[in-house]
Design a protein around this motif. Structure first.
Motif, PDB file in Angstrom:
ATOM      1  N   GLU A 187       5.936   3.357  -6.505  1.00 28.24           N
ATOM      2  CA  GLU A 187       4.931   3.228  -7.462  1.00 28.24           C
ATOM      3  C   GLU A 187       5.895   2.171  -8.432  1.00 28.24           C
ATOM      4  OE1 GLU A 187       1.486   4.699  -9.751  1.00 28.24           O
ATOM      5  OE2 GLU A 187       2.394   5.934  -8.510  1.00 28.24           O
ATOM      6  N   ILE A 204      -1.136  -1.221  -4.313  1.00 28.87           N
ATOM      7  CA  ILE A 204      -2.265  -0.466  -4.493  1.00 28.87           C
ATOM      8  C   ILE A 204      -1.793   0.906  -3.853  1.00 28.87           C
ATOM      9  CG2 ILE A 204      -4.051   0.306  -2.422  1.00 28.87           C
ATOM     10  CD1 ILE A 204      -5.227  -2.580  -1.861  1.00 28.87           C
ATOM     11  N   ALA A 205      -1.564   1.371  -5.398  1.00 28.33           N
ATOM     12  CA  ALA A 205      -1.435   3.001  -4.974  1.00 28.33           C
ATOM     13  C   ALA A 205      -1.889   4.579  -4.817  1.00 28.33           C
ATOM     14  CB  ALA A 205      -0.350   3.253  -6.258  1.00 28.33           C
ATOM     15  N   LEU A 206      -2.370   5.349  -3.763  1.00 23.22           N
ATOM     16  CA  LEU A 206      -2.962   6.262  -3.470  1.00 23.22           C
ATOM     17  C   LEU A 206      -2.440   7.416  -3.675  1.00 23.22           C
ATOM     18  CD1 LEU A 206      -4.880   4.442  -1.044  1.00 23.22           C
ATOM     19  CD2 LEU A 206      -5.781   4.444  -3.099  1.00 23.22           C
ATOM     20  N   GLY A 222       7.451   8.351  -4.297  1.00 21.16           N
ATOM     21  CA  GLY A 222       6.069   7.681  -3.884  1.00 21.16           C
ATOM     22  C   GLY A 222       5.782   7.758  -4.957  1.00 21.16           C
ATOM     23  N   TYR A 223       6.240   8.374  -6.628  1.00 16.66           N
ATOM     24  CA  TYR A 223       5.932   7.695  -7.578  1.00 16.66           C
ATOM     25  C   TYR A 223       7.482   6.958  -7.977  1.00 16.66           C
ATOM     26  CZ  TYR A 223       6.837   8.416 -12.771  1.00 16.66           C
ATOM     27  OH  TYR A 223       6.803   7.992 -13.836  1.00 16.66           O
ATOM     28  N   LEU A 276       0.694  -1.477  -0.010  1.00 16.26           N
ATOM     29  CA  LEU A 276       0.205  -0.014  -0.058  1.00 16.26           C
ATOM     30  C   LEU A 276       1.230   1.040  -0.077  1.00 16.26           C
ATOM     31  CD1 LEU A 276      -2.647   1.534   0.316  1.00 16.26           C
ATOM     32  CD2 LEU A 276      -2.366   1.510   2.975  1.00 16.26           C
ATOM     33  N   LEU A 277       0.951   2.366  -1.186  1.00 14.48           N
ATOM     34  CA  LEU A 277       1.453   2.907  -1.097  1.00 14.48           C
ATOM     35  C   LEU A 277       0.441   4.709  -0.929  1.00 14.48           C
ATOM     36  CD1 LEU A 277       4.182   2.077  -3.706  1.00 14.48           C
ATOM     37  CD2 LEU A 277       4.339   2.564  -1.500  1.00 14.48           C
ATOM     38  N   THR A 278       0.814   5.285  -0.292  1.00 15.37           N
ATOM     39  CA  THR A 278       0.020   6.528  -0.806  1.00 15.37           C
ATOM     40  C   THR A 278       1.227   7.660  -0.843  1.00 15.37           C
ATOM     41  OG1 THR A 278       0.427   6.789   1.987  1.00 15.37           O
ATOM     42  CG2 THR A 278      -1.596   5.510   1.553  1.00 15.37           C
ATOM     43  N   ASP A 279       0.086   8.725  -1.386  1.00 11.99           N
ATOM     44  CA  ASP A 279       0.844  10.061  -1.888  1.00 11.99           C
ATOM     45  C   ASP A 279       1.879   9.777  -2.126  1.00 11.99           C
ATOM     46  OD1 ASP A 279       1.275  12.481  -1.649  1.00 11.99           O
ATOM     47  OD2 ASP A 279       2.974  12.793  -0.687  1.00 11.99           O
ATOM     48  N   CYS A 280       1.406   8.815  -4.320  1.00 14.31           N
ATOM     49  CA  CYS A 280       2.162   8.920  -4.633  1.00 14.31           C
ATOM     50  C   CYS A 280       2.876   9.947  -6.529  1.00 14.31           C
ATOM     51  CB  CYS A 280       1.400   7.293  -5.714  1.00 14.31           C
ATOM     52  SG  CYS A 280       1.489   6.088  -4.984  1.00 14.31           S
TER      53      CYS A 280
END
Length: 79
Positions: A61, A77-79, A57-58, A48-52
């Motif tokens: 991802e 899951i990338a948010l 974050g990029y 689970l990655l947040t702030d992609c």
């Protein structure tokens, strides 16, 4: 650079010429620096990655998206 240690990954880079070669080489180097214990911790996991939207974050991802088979990641899951 660790590309010579991972010929399959290097060939994958050549297969997709639209890829940013420097970014790809950095990701392969990062992959090569993961120890066996770290790779085992990722096996069959959901990431689970947040702030992609930011640069780190990029990068993460894309790192996990390019190495799911090698790291045996179940899903991302990338948010």
């Amino acid at each position: 650079m660790l590309l010579h240690l991972y010929p399959t990954l290097y060939n994958r880079c050549l297969t997709y010429p639209h890829r940013n070669r420097v970014s790809w080489e950095d990701m392969v180097d990062s992959y090569g620096q993961l120890c066996g214990h770290e790779k085992n911790n990722l096996r069959d996991s959901t990431i689970l990655l947040t702030d992609c939207g930011d640069s780190l974050g990029y990068y993460l991802e894309h790192f996990f998206a390019h190495f799911p088979e090698e790291l045996q990641i179940e899903s991302i899951i990338a948010l």
